[in-house]
Scaffold this motif. Structure first.
Motif, PDB file in Angstrom:
ATOM      1  N   SER A 227       0.757  -1.175   0.019  1.00 16.69           N
ATOM      2  CA  SER A 227      -0.114  -0.120   0.175  1.00 16.69           C
ATOM      3  C   SER A 227       0.734   1.091   0.109  1.00 16.69           C
ATOM      4  CB  SER A 227      -0.963   0.116   1.371  1.00 16.69           C
ATOM      5  OG  SER A 227      -0.182  -0.194   2.408  1.00 16.69           O
ATOM      6  N   THR A 228       1.918   1.247   0.546  1.00 15.24           N
ATOM      7  CA  THR A 228       2.989   2.479   0.604  1.00 15.24           C
ATOM      8  C   THR A 228       3.271   2.687  -0.970  1.00 15.24           C
ATOM      9  OG1 THR A 228       4.683   1.207   1.157  1.00 15.24           O
ATOM     10  CG2 THR A 228       3.615   1.885   3.045  1.00 15.24           C
ATOM     11  N   GLY A 229       3.682   1.524  -1.795  1.00 18.93           N
ATOM     12  CA  GLY A 229       4.130   1.767  -3.084  1.00 18.93           C
ATOM     13  C   GLY A 229       5.779   1.546  -3.028  1.00 18.93           C
ATOM     14  N   PHE A 230       6.452   1.146  -2.074  1.00 19.58           N
ATOM     15  CA  PHE A 230       7.590   1.144  -1.844  1.00 19.58           C
ATOM     16  C   PHE A 230       8.191  -0.439  -1.834  1.00 19.58           C
ATOM     17  CE2 PHE A 230       7.943   5.722   0.485  1.00 19.58           C
ATOM     18  CZ  PHE A 230       7.574   6.222  -0.773  1.00 19.58           C
ATOM     19  N   HIS A 231       7.128  -1.309  -1.603  1.00 25.13           N
ATOM     20  CA  HIS A 231       7.682  -2.653  -1.564  1.00 25.13           C
ATOM     21  C   HIS A 231       6.980  -3.324  -2.750  1.00 25.13           C
ATOM     22  CE1 HIS A 231       9.092  -0.787   2.196  1.00 25.13           C
ATOM     23  NE2 HIS A 231      10.084  -1.782   2.144  1.00 25.13           N
ATOM     24  N   THR A 232       7.751  -4.456  -3.153  1.00 31.45           N
ATOM     25  CA  THR A 232       6.827  -5.343  -4.311  1.00 31.45           C
ATOM     26  C   THR A 232       7.275  -6.777  -4.091  1.00 31.45           C
ATOM     27  OG1 THR A 232       7.513  -3.545  -5.843  1.00 31.45           O
ATOM     28  CG2 THR A 232       6.785  -5.637  -6.761  1.00 31.45           C
ATOM     29  N   ALA A 233       6.361  -7.439  -4.426  1.00 35.65           N
ATOM     30  CA  ALA A 233       6.193  -8.938  -4.000  1.00 35.65           C
ATOM     31  C   ALA A 233       6.029  -9.486  -5.663  1.00 35.65           C
ATOM     32  CB  ALA A 233       5.420  -9.724  -3.037  1.00 35.65           C
ATOM     33  N   PHE A 234       6.283 -10.921  -5.821  1.00 33.50           N
ATOM     34  CA  PHE A 234       6.050 -11.653  -7.030  1.00 33.50           C
ATOM     35  C   PHE A 234       5.347 -12.901  -6.979  1.00 33.50           C
ATOM     36  CE2 PHE A 234       8.174 -14.068 -10.785  1.00 33.50           C
ATOM     37  CZ  PHE A 234       7.754 -13.281 -11.565  1.00 33.50           C
ATOM     38  N   ALA A 235       4.429 -13.198  -7.614  1.00 36.50           N
ATOM     39  CA  ALA A 235       3.514 -14.318  -7.506  1.00 36.50           C
ATOM     40  C   ALA A 235       3.036 -14.825  -9.048  1.00 36.50           C
ATOM     41  CB  ALA A 235       2.080 -13.793  -6.980  1.00 36.50           C
ATOM     42  N   GLN A 236       2.686 -16.277  -8.893  1.00 40.94           N
ATOM     43  CA  GLN A 236       2.354 -16.755 -10.236  1.00 40.94           C
ATOM     44  C   GLN A 236       0.825 -16.664 -10.059  1.00 40.94           C
ATOM     45  OE1 GLN A 236       4.138 -20.452 -10.837  1.00 40.94           O
ATOM     46  NE2 GLN A 236       2.403 -21.409 -12.249  1.00 40.94           N
TER      47      GLN A 236
END
Length: 266
Positions: A227-236
């Protein structure tokens, strides 16, 4: 995750295992805005990306990326401070971006949000009605030399399609950010059909943004931001149910956009 990029330098991706070209927006860390950075990462190694360059132009940040069929070039979309949308290229060795052309043919107030290239090297662009993204989205074909757009069709069932990918079976998939749902899109008339809820979790604190497709394995993948826009994750993503399965244990610092370097079978 917004901007139109074309990567013409393949040296950083000669190893097939480095199948993603990733650009990270400059984000604020400890009150200081970092430089945009370009990375590569493997399908299962998102948490440990490899830095390629640090000098991507901050005013041409990519919204979405797409490789052509022979994997020689990667394209993307961006906008300038006047909210004009552009197609441009980026060199993965230096991080330098080169503008191709502004997009033409958009309706007034439309916002370009995603780009993809199908197995026949036909480019498609998704555009949203306006800044609120709550009325309709439109599918266009695009000319990769001139930026000229031709309307395929519009629909209101999934008005907040932020990104799209063309699969090797002739379909297009897109993520509706507001609904957190995966849709199939008919490339001939832009009609959509619901695949399913992504179930990304977080009670509204996670947002699916950039979707990408592995032509070799026929798998969909999703970058998810906090929600902060500063962190990212990766999913299939499951192509049958739409459900997301995270491939990382943690969100990593940065706002990522990626595209898998792969090609459809002959």
């Amino acid at each position: 995750l917004n901007n139109s990029i074309k990567i013409t330098n393949k040296s950083a991706l000669e190893d097939e295992n480095l199948s993603f070209a990733v650009n990270v927006h400059g984000v604020v860390r400890d009150g200081v805005r970092e430089l945009d950075k370009t990375y590569t990462h493997t399908r299962d190694g998102f948490e440990t990306p490899t830095l390629v360059a640090e000098n991507t132009r901050s005013n041409l940040r990519p919204f979405s990326l797409a490789w052509n069929q022979d994997m020689s070039t990667i394209y993307g979309i961006s906008r300038n401070t006047e909210r004009s949308y552009y197609l441009f290229t980026i060199d993965l060795t230096t991080g330098k971006s080169t503008e191709i052309a502004p997009f033409s043919g958009l309706e007034p107030n439309e916002v370009v949000s995603g780009i993809t290239i199908d197995e026949n090297d036909q480019c498609y662009v998704i555009a949203l009605d306006d800044a609120s993204h709550d009325t309709e989205s439109s599918l266009y074909t695009c000319n990769l030399s001139t930026g000229e757009l031709t309307l395929v069709g519009s629909q209101s069932l999934a008005p907040d399609l932020h990104d799209i990918v063309a699969t090797c079976d002739g379909l297009i998939y897109g993520t509706d950010v507001a609904q957190e749902k995966l849709y199939r899109i008919n490339k001939n008339n832009a009609e959509v059909s619901l695949v399913g809820n992504m179930n990304i979790g977080g009670d509204g604190e996670r947002t699916p943004i950039n979707i990408t497709y592995d032509r070799d394995t026929d798998n969909l993948y999703q970058y998810v931001i906090s929600s902060t826009g500063f962190h990212t994750a990766f999913a299939q993503l499951d192509k049958i149910t739409g459900a997301a399965t995270y491939l990382v244990d943690n969100f990593i610092f940065g706002y990522f956009v990626g595209a898998i370097r792969s090609t459809c079978p002959e």
